[in-house]
Design an enzyme around this catalytic site. Structure first.
Site, PDB file in Angstrom:
ATOM      1  N   TRP A  21       0.846  -1.197   0.000  1.00 48.27           N
ATOM      2  CA  TRP A  21       0.000   0.000   0.000  1.00 48.27           C
ATOM      3  C   TRP A  21       0.883   1.249   0.000  1.00 48.27           C
ATOM      4  O   TRP A  21       1.878   1.320   0.713  1.00 48.27           O
ATOM      5  CB  TRP A  21      -0.889  -0.011   1.238  1.00 48.27           C
ATOM      6  CG  TRP A  21      -1.655   1.240   1.491  1.00 48.27           C
ATOM      7  CD1 TRP A  21      -2.580   1.820   0.686  1.00 48.27           C
ATOM      8  CD2 TRP A  21      -1.586   2.058   2.669  1.00 48.27           C
ATOM      9  NE1 TRP A  21      -3.083   2.949   1.292  1.00 48.27           N
ATOM     10  CE2 TRP A  21      -2.500   3.119   2.496  1.00 48.27           C
ATOM     11  CE3 TRP A  21      -0.844   1.983   3.844  1.00 48.27           C
ATOM     12  CZ2 TRP A  21      -2.687   4.114   3.465  1.00 48.27           C
ATOM     13  CZ3 TRP A  21      -1.023   2.968   4.804  1.00 48.27           C
ATOM     14  CH2 TRP A  21      -1.945   4.020   4.614  1.00 48.27           C
ATOM     15  N   GLN A  27       4.535   5.390  -4.812  1.00 44.21           N
ATOM     16  CA  GLN A  27       5.699   6.070  -4.246  1.00 44.21           C
ATOM     17  C   GLN A  27       7.015   5.648  -4.883  1.00 44.21           C
ATOM     18  O   GLN A  27       7.938   6.450  -4.976  1.00 44.21           O
ATOM     19  CB  GLN A  27       5.776   5.811  -2.741  1.00 44.21           C
ATOM     20  CG  GLN A  27       4.910   6.720  -1.892  1.00 44.21           C
ATOM     21  CD  GLN A  27       5.220   6.531  -0.414  1.00 44.21           C
ATOM     22  OE1 GLN A  27       5.867   5.578  -0.008  1.00 44.21           O
ATOM     23  NE2 GLN A  27       4.731   7.443   0.398  1.00 44.21           N
ATOM     24  N   TYR A  54      -5.272  -0.387  -4.410  1.00 46.00           N
ATOM     25  CA  TYR A  54      -3.972   0.268  -4.295  1.00 46.00           C
ATOM     26  C   TYR A  54      -3.485   0.696  -5.672  1.00 46.00           C
ATOM     27  O   TYR A  54      -3.296  -0.127  -6.567  1.00 46.00           O
ATOM     28  CB  TYR A  54      -2.938  -0.653  -3.651  1.00 46.00           C
ATOM     29  CG  TYR A  54      -3.231  -1.067  -2.227  1.00 46.00           C
ATOM     30  CD1 TYR A  54      -4.179  -0.412  -1.440  1.00 46.00           C
ATOM     31  CD2 TYR A  54      -2.535  -2.126  -1.642  1.00 46.00           C
ATOM     32  CE1 TYR A  54      -4.435  -0.804  -0.145  1.00 46.00           C
ATOM     33  CE2 TYR A  54      -2.782  -2.522  -0.330  1.00 46.00           C
ATOM     34  CZ  TYR A  54      -3.744  -1.851   0.418  1.00 46.00           C
ATOM     35  OH  TYR A  54      -4.002  -2.239   1.716  1.00 46.00           O
ATOM     36  N   SER A 206       0.322  -0.762   9.481  1.00 46.41           N
ATOM     37  CA  SER A 206       0.932   0.424  10.073  1.00 46.41           C
ATOM     38  C   SER A 206       1.481   0.198  11.477  1.00 46.41           C
ATOM     39  O   SER A 206       1.243   1.004  12.385  1.00 46.41           O
ATOM     40  CB  SER A 206      -0.059   1.596  10.075  1.00 46.41           C
ATOM     41  OG  SER A 206       0.604   2.821  10.216  1.00 46.41           O
ATOM     42  N   ALA A 209       3.325   3.119  12.655  1.00 40.44           N
ATOM     43  CA  ALA A 209       2.566   4.373  12.594  1.00 40.44           C
ATOM     44  C   ALA A 209       3.039   5.269  11.440  1.00 40.44           C
ATOM     45  O   ALA A 209       3.414   6.423  11.638  1.00 40.44           O
ATOM     46  CB  ALA A 209       2.638   5.121  13.926  1.00 40.44           C
ATOM     47  N   GLU A 294      15.912  -4.592   7.687  1.00 42.60           N
ATOM     48  CA  GLU A 294      15.919  -4.094   9.060  1.00 42.60           C
ATOM     49  C   GLU A 294      14.697  -4.579   9.826  1.00 42.60           C
ATOM     50  O   GLU A 294      14.813  -5.110  10.941  1.00 42.60           O
ATOM     51  CB  GLU A 294      15.946  -2.562   9.089  1.00 42.60           C
ATOM     52  CG  GLU A 294      15.899  -2.020  10.513  1.00 42.60           C
ATOM     53  CD  GLU A 294      15.725  -0.500  10.589  1.00 42.60           C
ATOM     54  OE1 GLU A 294      15.777   0.011  11.725  1.00 42.60           O
ATOM     55  OE2 GLU A 294      15.528   0.130   9.544  1.00 42.60           O
TER      56      GLU A 294
END
Length: 336
Positions: A21, A27, A54, A206, A209, A294
């Site tokens: 998403w 992006q 999406y 998320s 956040a 990570e």
């Protein structure tokens, strides 16, 4: 990588799940998106989550191309239906039988697969009878196009009603996909207890956040170039509720806790949601392959109870806990 059962089923998924998403088809460029998917596979992620809405179906196409050539049986591919797609006509949205049955065929074609492991109702549809929606899902399960059925951002009452209908129709409702993080805990009071009772797992989105829990946003500081908060294609709108100094200051105070566990703040945030035993997976996104490498290090981490208490003390009253916020997630009309 560790794996968890999804709901009351024998189906296992990677507890870190890759989602696209706001990234694929939007992006990041397709080549970078493919590199991120390869990084996910290289780090043990087998579960991939997307949705037809999406980037107006483009994200599914990018994911399908990135996974091309992989052994299908070794992957768990999730997608969703509800949001407006295509030309966004009057039947191009919602959970009507027409939209569901047409949407799955489009998703399968774009994902280059004969079935999806989990098909999710992306929101609750107040304008379509729930019986119609669940019957359509039951038919897709029987046709073999869908192996399991889940939902996203449903309230406790909606989960209970959907679960009962699914049982009557001979299939299981095994998952819910809500927003959940150390800062956003609206599911804890009602959705989680109900889900535990019904045998439904959470696949949470998320967990960091929208990047705030990475600590990269400093109080009073400039927005990092290329960050979610600087994205004018939708990312900035999603993150703005957290972009307050009082929130950013508290997040910075989590750094010593992360260091005690030898984790980055992002890893701490992902590990935090996985401490909830009703959470089957945390969905991570990425605009760079290094971010995937990570975040997967959060898999298998146990946060001691005393540190969980310290996290609560640091964040204090900036945490959103109101269960009514879940009800706000689904539009009350399904106009395209």
């Amino acid at each position: 990588m560790e794996y968890r059962y999804l709901g009351n089923s024998g189906f296992k998924i990677s507890e870190i799940t890759y989602g696209n998403w706001l990234t694929h088809g939007s992006q990041v460029e397709n080549d970078t998106a493919t590199e991120c998917v390869r990084a996910a596979l290289d780090n043990g992620i087998t579960t991939f989550d997307t949705a037809d809405v999406y980037a107006n179906t483009v994200a599914e196409s990018v994911l399908g191309e990135a996974l091309k050539g992989e052994r299908r049986q070794s992957l768990e591919i999730f997608t969703k239906v509800f949001g407006p797609t295509g030309p966004k006509g009057h039947n191009d949205v919602g959970l009507s039988r027409k939209h569901i049955l047409e949407s799955i065929d489009g998703s399968l074609e774009r994902l280059q697969t004969g079935y999806v492991d989990l098909y999710q109702a992306h929101r609750f549809d107040y304008e379509t009878p729930l019986e119609e929606t669940m019957q359509a899902f039951a038919d897709l399960v029987r046709q073999g196009k869908v192996l399991y059925v889940g939902v996203s951002e449903w309230t406790a009452e909606q989960l209970r009603a959907g679960h009962a209908l699914a049982k009557d129709l001979g299939f299981q409702l095994i998952s819910n996909q809500p927003q959940y993080s150390a800062l956003w805990r609206v599911i804890e009071e009602e959705v989680v207890p109900t889900s535990k009772e019904l045998g439904i797992s959470q696949i949470v989105w998320s967990p960091i956040a929208q990047g705030v829990l990475t600590g990269k946003y400093k109080p009073g500081g400039e927005l990092p170039s290329g960050s979610r908060a600087a994205d004018d294609k939708g990312g900035a709108d999603m993150i703005k509720r957290y972009m307050r100094d009082e929130v950013l200051e508290r997040v910075q105070k989590l750094q010593p806790i992360a260091e005690e566990l030898d984790l980055s703040l992002a890893q701490l945030a992902v590990a935090w949601v996985l401490q909830n035993d009703n959470v089957a997976a945390a969905i991570i996104g990425a605009s760079r392959p290094e971010q995937v490498a990570e975040n997967v290090k959060a898999s298998g981490v146990t946060i001691p109870a005393e540190l969980l208490t310290r996290i609560d003390d640091v964040l204090g009253d900036i945490v959103e806990r109101d269960p009514a916020k879940t009800n706000d997630s689904s539009p009350k009309t399904r106009e395209a």
